[in-house]
Design a protein around this motif. Structure first.
Motif, short mmCIF file in Angstrom:
data_model
loop_
_atom_site.label_atom_id
_atom_site.label_comp_id
_atom_site.label_asym_id
_atom_site.label_seq_id
_atom_site.Cartn_x
_atom_site.Cartn_y
_atom_site.Cartn_z
N ASP A 190 -4.74 4.47 0.79
CA ASP A 190 -5.72 3.98 -0.03
C ASP A 190 -7.23 4.77 0.18
O ASP A 190 -7.21 5.51 0.22
N GLU A 191 -8.15 3.76 0.52
CA GLU A 191 -9.38 4.74 1.07
C GLU A 191 -9.72 5.13 2.23
O GLU A 191 -10.50 5.86 2.65
N THR B 228 0.88 -1.32 -0.06
CA THR B 228 0.01 -0.06 -0.07
C THR B 228 1.00 1.14 0.20
O THR B 228 2.12 1.22 0.29
#
Length: 385
Positions: A50-51, A33
């Motif tokens: 990421d999110e 990531t």
């Protein structure tokens, strides 16, 4: 500045950057990531992975155990998503990291392949637990479980450790797949920094704040320096022919170059007894004097030369030594490099000789194209005619 997360954790570097009041972006690549943490004047203001956003992203990044980080003193406009103060944030980070390491001690290894036995009635578990049990219904390494889990690492590890201890989950082998960070050529250094971006004084502060012992090397052109840090103090330093405190203070004046830190190395001898607080207090004063004397010269790369020896019999022994070094070298930087005195004392002596018109600037600055003023004037005259 960049470093190895396995050797210097994200939480440690974030805390250190905050405590020395830095602003900028900390980019993190870890375990498949990517994320970023933004700081402003010693406060964390934004995090993403990421999110994930905000504190969730920050805590997730802080729990990474392998990968790399890179600090850049750049500020991009971001919508602030972390609003708590640094002190509260540090407490939260420490709590999360401590809990994570405790759970790791009660869990299988990252590369152990896990397999869940038949857990029986799945309905008795909450949805998060069922999701994790489904993940390990086929052999999967703990590293992959943490990566694929839809939940944060801490919650996932809590579930894994619980079922590992009651033997619902067992180890069935080792993973043969290595993550990218592990197969890349190992870099023995824990931390590296461009001294134009982060000063060597700031690097030392960071290492002291995160309680790292080891060997810090610094290089600027053909100049080399060594510093050893033990138990929060500098215990050895050397630059060129200078050793001890003089070497530390010379290094603090460096505005260019590159440094690397190698953890858990000790010096063969120790030449500094003064505590780090006193060194930095004196260092601030020395830097102020250094910058004051540098006002007399355009650059450390300025060419200097002896222009008069009149009155040489009245100057001090140290001034005579600097005059001799000027005569044997080209630039101010060369003079400092070959001087047996500290940078500040050398500059002070050079500035005094300069004010007495015994030395002067000769042909500009090394690295800059020399200007042929006669040719420039001739070309200008042709244009006018």
């Amino acid at each position: 500045m960049k470093g190895d997360i396995a050797k210097i954790g994200v939480a440690d570097i974030v805390k250190a950057l905050c405590l020395i009041g830095k602003s900028g972006r900390l980019k993190i690549k870890a375990e498949g990531t990517e994320g970023a943490i933004y700081l402003k004047s010693g406060n964390v203001i934004y995090a993403e992975e990421d999110e994930l956003r905000g504190e969730d992203a920050l805590y997730s990044l802080a729990l990474k155990s392998s990968g790399s980080f890179q600090y850049e003193p750049v500020m991009t406009l971001v919508d602030r998503n972390i609003h708590i103060g640094s002190e509260t944030l540090f407490i939260g980070l420490s709590s999360q990291v401590d809990r994570y390491h405790y759970l790791l001690s009660r869990s299988p290894g990252f590369d152990d392949r896990l397999l869940a036995k038949d857990p029986g009635d799945m309905e008795k578990y909450d949805e998060k637990t069922r999701q994790i049990l489904r993940l390990v219904s086929k052999p999967l390494s703990l590293r992959d479980v943490l990566r694929r889990s839809p939940y944060d690492r801490l919650r996932t590890l809590e579930i894994i450790s619980k079922f590992y201890l009651n033997r619902t989950i067992k180890v069935v082998g080792k993973s043969s797949v290595l993550v990218k960070e592990e197969v890349e050529e190992a870099n023995p250094s824990s931390l590296e920094a461009n001294l134009k971006v982060v000063s060597i004084g700031e690097v030392v502060q960071i290492l002291v704040l995160i309680h790292r012992n080891g060997h810090l090397t610094a290089v600027w052109d053909d100049r080399e320096g060594d510093v050893y840090i033990e138990q929060g103090n500098i215990t050895y330093a050397a630059v060129e022919q200078l050793e001890g405190l003089g070497a530390v203070y010379r290094l603090l004046t460096w505005k260019d170059g590159y440094c690397q830190f190698f953890a858990d190395l000790s010096p063969e001898k120790r030449n500094i007894q003064k505590n780090i607080e006193s060194i930095f207090v004196e260092g601030i004063d020395i830097l102020a004097k250094f910058n004051k004397f540098m006002d007399e010269f355009p650059s450390l790369n300025a060419y200097v030369d002896v222009i008069s020896v009149t009155g040489q019999e009245t100057i001090s022994g140290k001034e005579a030594k600097i005059l001799k070094i000027v005569n044997e070298n080209e630039t101010l930087n060369d003079v400092i490099k070959h001087s047996p005195y500290s940078d500040v004392e050398t500059l002070e002596l050079a500035a005094k000789l300069y004010s007495q018109r015994m030395i002067g600037l000769s042909k500009g600055v090394r690295g800059q194209k020399e200007v042929d003023y006669d040719k420039e004037a001739e070309d200008l005259l042709k244009d006018l005619l």
